[in-house]
Design a protein around this motif. Structure first.
Motif, PDB file in Angstrom:
ATOM      1  N   LEU A 388       1.129  -1.260   9.473  1.00 23.70           N
ATOM      2  CA  LEU A 388       1.983  -2.184   8.714  1.00 23.70           C
ATOM      3  C   LEU A 388       1.602  -3.627   9.020  1.00 23.70           C
ATOM      4  CD1 LEU A 388       5.428  -0.393   9.152  1.00 23.70           C
ATOM      5  CD2 LEU A 388       4.144  -0.640   7.000  1.00 23.70           C
ATOM      6  N   GLU A 389       1.396  -3.923  10.295  1.00 28.90           N
ATOM      7  CA  GLU A 389       1.060  -5.302  10.685  1.00 28.90           C
ATOM      8  C   GLU A 389      -0.293  -5.685  10.108  1.00 28.90           C
ATOM      9  OE1 GLU A 389       2.808  -7.507  11.706  1.00 28.90           O
ATOM     10  OE2 GLU A 389       1.436  -9.067  12.386  1.00 28.90           O
ATOM     11  N   ASN A 390      -1.230  -4.753  10.112  1.00 31.61           N
ATOM     12  CA  ASN A 390      -2.563  -5.021   9.534  1.00 31.61           C
ATOM     13  C   ASN A 390      -2.418  -5.390   8.054  1.00 31.61           C
ATOM     14  OD1 ASN A 390      -5.680  -3.424  10.398  1.00 31.61           O
ATOM     15  ND2 ASN A 390      -5.358  -5.061   8.934  1.00 31.61           N
ATOM     16  N   HIS A 391      -1.510  -4.700   7.369  1.00 31.09           N
ATOM     17  CA  HIS A 391      -1.309  -5.003   5.939  1.00 31.09           C
ATOM     18  C   HIS A 391      -0.612  -6.346   5.746  1.00 31.09           C
ATOM     19  CE1 HIS A 391      -2.572  -0.892   5.217  1.00 31.09           C
ATOM     20  NE2 HIS A 391      -2.609  -1.162   3.925  1.00 31.09           N
ATOM     21  N   ARG A 392       0.350  -6.640   6.620  1.00 20.48           N
ATOM     22  CA  ARG A 392       1.030  -7.943   6.497  1.00 20.48           C
ATOM     23  C   ARG A 392       0.029  -9.086   6.690  1.00 20.48           C
ATOM     24  NH1 ARG A 392       4.608  -5.567  10.377  1.00 20.48           N
ATOM     25  NH2 ARG A 392       6.226  -4.340   9.295  1.00 20.48           N
ATOM     26  N   LEU A 393      -0.840  -8.912   7.690  1.00 14.04           N
ATOM     27  CA  LEU A 393      -1.823  -9.974   7.978  1.00 14.04           C
ATOM     28  C   LEU A 393      -2.794 -10.132   6.808  1.00 14.04           C
ATOM     29  CD1 LEU A 393      -2.542  -9.110  11.716  1.00 14.04           C
ATOM     30  CD2 LEU A 393      -1.370 -11.151  10.843  1.00 14.04           C
ATOM     31  N   GLU A 416       5.307   8.601   0.886  1.00 20.41           N
ATOM     32  CA  GLU A 416       6.684   8.575   0.374  1.00 20.41           C
ATOM     33  C   GLU A 416       6.949   7.271  -0.373  1.00 20.41           C
ATOM     34  OE1 GLU A 416       6.758  10.538   4.466  1.00 20.41           O
ATOM     35  OE2 GLU A 416       5.652   9.026   3.344  1.00 20.41           O
ATOM     36  N   MET A 417       7.686   7.410  -1.469  1.00 24.05           N
ATOM     37  CA  MET A 417       7.962   6.249  -2.313  1.00 24.05           C
ATOM     38  C   MET A 417       8.781   5.199  -1.571  1.00 24.05           C
ATOM     39  SD  MET A 417       9.013   8.056  -5.883  1.00 24.05           S
ATOM     40  CE  MET A 417       7.904   9.211  -6.700  1.00 24.05           C
ATOM     41  N   ASP A 418       9.494   5.606  -0.538  1.00 20.92           N
ATOM     42  CA  ASP A 418      10.319   4.611   0.169  1.00 20.92           C
ATOM     43  C   ASP A 418       9.627   4.129   1.443  1.00 20.92           C
ATOM     44  OD1 ASP A 418      12.600   7.133   1.558  1.00 20.92           O
ATOM     45  OD2 ASP A 418      10.412   6.915   1.547  1.00 20.92           O
ATOM     46  N   SER A 419       8.325   4.338   1.523  1.00 22.62           N
ATOM     47  CA  SER A 419       7.612   3.880   2.719  1.00 22.62           C
ATOM     48  C   SER A 419       7.625   2.347   2.794  1.00 22.62           C
ATOM     49  CB  SER A 419       6.159   4.363   2.678  1.00 22.62           C
ATOM     50  OG  SER A 419       5.423   3.717   3.699  1.00 22.62           O
ATOM     51  N   PRO A 420       7.805   1.781   3.973  1.00 22.45           N
ATOM     52  CA  PRO A 420       7.828   0.312   4.103  1.00 22.45           C
ATOM     53  C   PRO A 420       6.505  -0.337   3.717  1.00 22.45           C
ATOM     54  CG  PRO A 420       7.860   1.384   6.266  1.00 22.45           C
ATOM     55  CD  PRO A 420       8.092   2.451   5.252  1.00 22.45           C
ATOM     56  N   VAL A 421       5.400   0.398   3.784  1.00 20.29           N
ATOM     57  CA  VAL A 421       4.106  -0.235   3.462  1.00 20.29           C
ATOM     58  C   VAL A 421       4.062  -0.641   1.994  1.00 20.29           C
ATOM     59  CG1 VAL A 421       2.774   1.856   2.859  1.00 20.29           C
ATOM     60  CG2 VAL A 421       1.618  -0.104   3.908  1.00 20.29           C
TER      61      VAL A 421
END
Ligand code: GCU
Length: 746
Positions: A388-393, A416-421
């Motif tokens: 997740l952090e890698n994606h935020r960066l 999953e459709m509700d995944s935070p990513v």
């Protein structure tokens, strides 16, 4: 003026050398660029292609330099990690196989002849992407290399391979009207060596600007701008910057505005512009990824013929000249880095540097509208905080480098459709393969409808879908998993209709326009290839499904295409003749006699009795096509993959009593009935006992569970065909056929 000296000839390729000293002495092979050492073993299957460190060397004459001039080596692509040596001294390392990089050799060049050596490595490692994916990781200097000489005061050469000039067009549509648009053009430049002033020209206007701390900006107003308007009118302007030293940089740019609406999809220059297109890998039969300009151009001609208006250039940064072709032909591009399949804790820095190079080097292309952060990155290890952090960066980096484009990512079907990513990028997209790898075609429709209903304020796209097809394989009863050209056409007919009903899908990209090398594969009768392409890897054969898309998308060139030209021997007494056309009316001739004229759109189906050899002809306007079919007594087994063990036909259609349960019911319907549920309960228990890991991942993943409920029992059984015998399946179906379905409540 700057000068470029191409260095593509007179290289020596050394496959094995322990170090630069040995690389300088070993015999080696004379080659020219572009080059890959996996052109053959990367495409022949077995997943045994050479991955390691190889060497390229050549002599390098030091150019005559004026006072203060600087000299750079410029590499357009070295896969995957390169170390650059001059006269035995290591000067630089670059990690990332798809982007341009430079090495300043000014102080290192000796007068006269120098020895240039480059080690290139495509071996496994834990920090340079890609490391796990469904395509061959070719190694080599597979793009061009050149020497660039610039004056002492020059446009920056040291910033992530950029050109030192950046153009940001901001378009305003007068009352949403494309005909009267204005644009503010901001041209920014970066210069080294003490530049004081720069002359900037954009769209035939010229301005002077002061350079402060190596940076300058000039702004231009265009009152009646000629828009870059996609495939209809991809108008390009040129911007040029000149320094007193004589250094000049030029770039083309296009004026357009775009946005994505969760309910209405993609908009270009104020009007709805659904992005409907294909994906492309940068490789080709026989040459690997060492593509020539002519090959790039041929691919673009094929893309124009099919009529796509968008391209997903997967799964990495493509050649500059291909993005240029997209600018010139009006294709809207999804560009991305190879942050793919397997998240590596040690790979974060590499994702950021590859993304920085992608954005800096491609900022001026009007064709690019979004930056893809990753592809199916949760497939191997799920969603972790590090991922997740890698994606935020990455997401923040894209926004910091480029406020004019949005970010996206391609998600694997079981995410999953509700995944935070999914909340990180600006818009999302899913890769779905229902109707090929698993489940039924209709589950693609259901998936998107569910997502859209659950998240009506989120933009969603369809970043991948496809079915493998070997043109040798044909069937009158095409079925999922049979690798026939016939099934691929049926698959795409369904998906196209699904897409047509969902204009809120902001972009859809067929996976893939071209078959491509995946050396780890051995399927569908071609070892080492992913055959989801609409065109074969040598670009010589367009499969039937290619013409289906041409019928939907190509509005310029009237045509009619007869499907099944490779399905000559037919056992059925009455055969289906199917045509694809972008015309509203087609006519069928059999053995020279007119048989039927039909009105319709895109897909035209006829039934024709056959008893011998027949000439089948299609006509619309002046366009004609013809094939030959023969009535055969025996099935031509050349048309069947794997001598039928690739396809499971336990039953004929009339083996099922209507109104009673059967294996053709969905798992959800069966499990909702006590008796039927009890019957299959035993089956799923034994399956999960045998496939504990898969069963566990299904239990852990509500999304997967939901998908399984939408699959037919027959589809499920085909996924585990090596675990059940035809007798067991027949017995199960017989038992289910004893159970009457409850009356459907009106
Ligand atoms: C995945 C992946 C592709 C791959 C495709 C396939 O979605 O993103 O790289 O080739 O599936 O399985 O064909």
């Amino acid at each position: 003026m700057r000068q470029a000296i191409e260095l593509n000839e007179n290289w020596i390729f050394v496959k094995h050398a322990e170090n630069v000293t040995e690389a300088a002495t070993v015999q080696g092979e004379e080659i020219s660029l572009p080059h890959t050492w996996n052109a053959v073993d990367g495409q022949d299957g077995g997943n045994d292609y050479y991955r390691g460190t190889c060497w390229y060397r050549r002599m390098l004459e030091s150019p005559q330099l004026n006072a203060g001039q600087k000299v750079y080596l410029e590499f357009d692509g070295a896969a995957m990690t390169a170390d650059v040596y001059l006269n035995g001294e290591k000067l630089a390392r670059h990690e990332g196989g798809y982007s341009r990089f430079r090495v300043n050799v000014t102080e290192k060049l000796r007068t006269g002849t120098n020895e240039l050596a480059v080690s290139v490595d495509n071996a496994d490692n834990d920090h340079v992407y890609p490391q796990k994916a469904d395509f061959t990781f070719y190694g080599g200097l597979y793009r061009m290399v050149r020497l660039v000489i610039v004056p002492e005061v020059h446009f920056s050469m040291d910033y992530y391979g950029g050109d030192g000039i950046r153009v940001t067009p901001e378009v305003t549509l007068a009352d949403g009207n494309r005909e009267h648009a204005q644009a503010k053009i901001t041209v920014e430049i970066w210069a080294d060596g003490g530049a004081e002033r720069v002359t900037v020209t954009a769209a035939d206007q010229t301005k002077q600007a002061a350079v402060a701390d190596g940076y300058a900006k000039a702004e231009f107003e265009l009152s009646d701008v000629h828009l870059w308007d996609g495939v209809e009118d991809p108008y390009l302007y040129t911007a040029k910057a000149e320094l007193a030293s004589g250094d000049v940089v030029e770039t083309r740019f296009g004026c357009r505005c775009f946005h994505v609406d969760p309910q209405k999809g993609f908009f270009l220059n104020g009007r709805a512009y659904p992005l409907r297109g294909v994906s492309r890998h940068q490789d080709r039969a026989g040459v690997g990824n060492a593509l020539t300009s002519a090959m790039h151009q041929e691919d673009m001609e094929i893309i124009k013929e099919i009529g796509a208006n968008t391209l997903r250039l997967a799964h990495y940064q493509h050649a500059q000249e291909f993005y240029d072709l997209c600018d010139e032909n009006g294709l809207i591009v999804w560009a991305e880095i190879p942050y793919i399949t397997l998240h590596m804790p040690n790979g974060r820095e590499n994702t950021l540097s590859q993304m920085q190079e992608l954005v800096v080097q491609n900022y001026n292309h009007p064709s690019i509208v979004c930056w893809g952060l990753s592809n199916e990155i949760t497939a191997s290890g799920g969603v972790t905080e590090d991922l997740l952090e890698n994606h935020r960066l990455l997401n923040d980096l894209c926004h910091r480098l480029d406020a004019s484009r949005f970010t996206t990512m391609a998600d694997v079907f079981m995410l999953e459709m509700d995944s935070p990513v999914l909340e990180i990028p600006d818009v999302n997209s899913y890769n779905l393969y229902f109707g090929w790898y698993l489940g039924e075609l209709e589950q693609n429709d259901a998936f998107f409808d569910e997502y859209h209903a659950k998240y009506p304020d989120r933009c969603i796209g369809f970043s991948e879908y496809g079915a493998d097809a070997n043109p040798q394989y044909q069937s009158a009863e095409p079925d999922k998993g049979d690798y026939t050209e016939s099934y691929q056409a049926v698959f795409h007919e369904h998906i196209l209709q699904m897409i047509e009903k969902r204009p809120w899908l902001w972009a859809t990209h067929v996976w893939n326009l071209f078959d491509f090398a995946a050396d780890g594969r051995d399927e569908g009768g071609k070892n080492g290839q992913n055959q989801k392409g609409l065109v074969t890897m040598d670009r010589k054969l367009k499969k039937d499904a290619f013409y289906l898309y041409k019928a939907y998308w190509n509005r310029k060139e009237p045509f009619v295409h007869l499907c099944g030209r490779r399905y000559t021997d037919r056992t059925e007494a009455e055969t289906e003749v199917k045509m694809y056309s972008n015309q509203p009316e087609v006519t069928l001739f059999v053995d020279g006699k007119k048989r039927e004229t039909m009105q319709g759109s895109h897909v035209f189906r006829f039934k024709v009795p056959i008893s011998g050899t027949h000439r089948i002809e299609a006509q619309t306007g002046v366009c004609r096509d013809f094939i030959t079919v023969r009535k055969a007594e025996e099935k031509n087994m050349d048309y069947v993959f794997g001598q039928a063990d690739g396809v499971v036909n336990w039953f004929d259609k009339d083996d099922f009593k209507p109104g009673y349960f059967s294996i053709q019911d969905t798992m959800g319907a069966l499990q909702s009935h006590p008796q039927a549920g009890a019957l299959i309960g035993k089956l799923t228990e034994s399956a999960s006992a045998a496939r504990g890991d898969v069963a566990q991942s299904v239990k852990d993943n509500p999304n997967l569970q939901k998908m399984m409920m939408g699959m037919t029992l027959e589809g499920m059984l085909k996924q585990v065909r090596d675990m059940v015998t035809p007798e067991q399946v027949k017995a199960l179906n017989d038992a289910l056929q004893q159970i009457k379905k409850p009356e459907q409540t009106k």
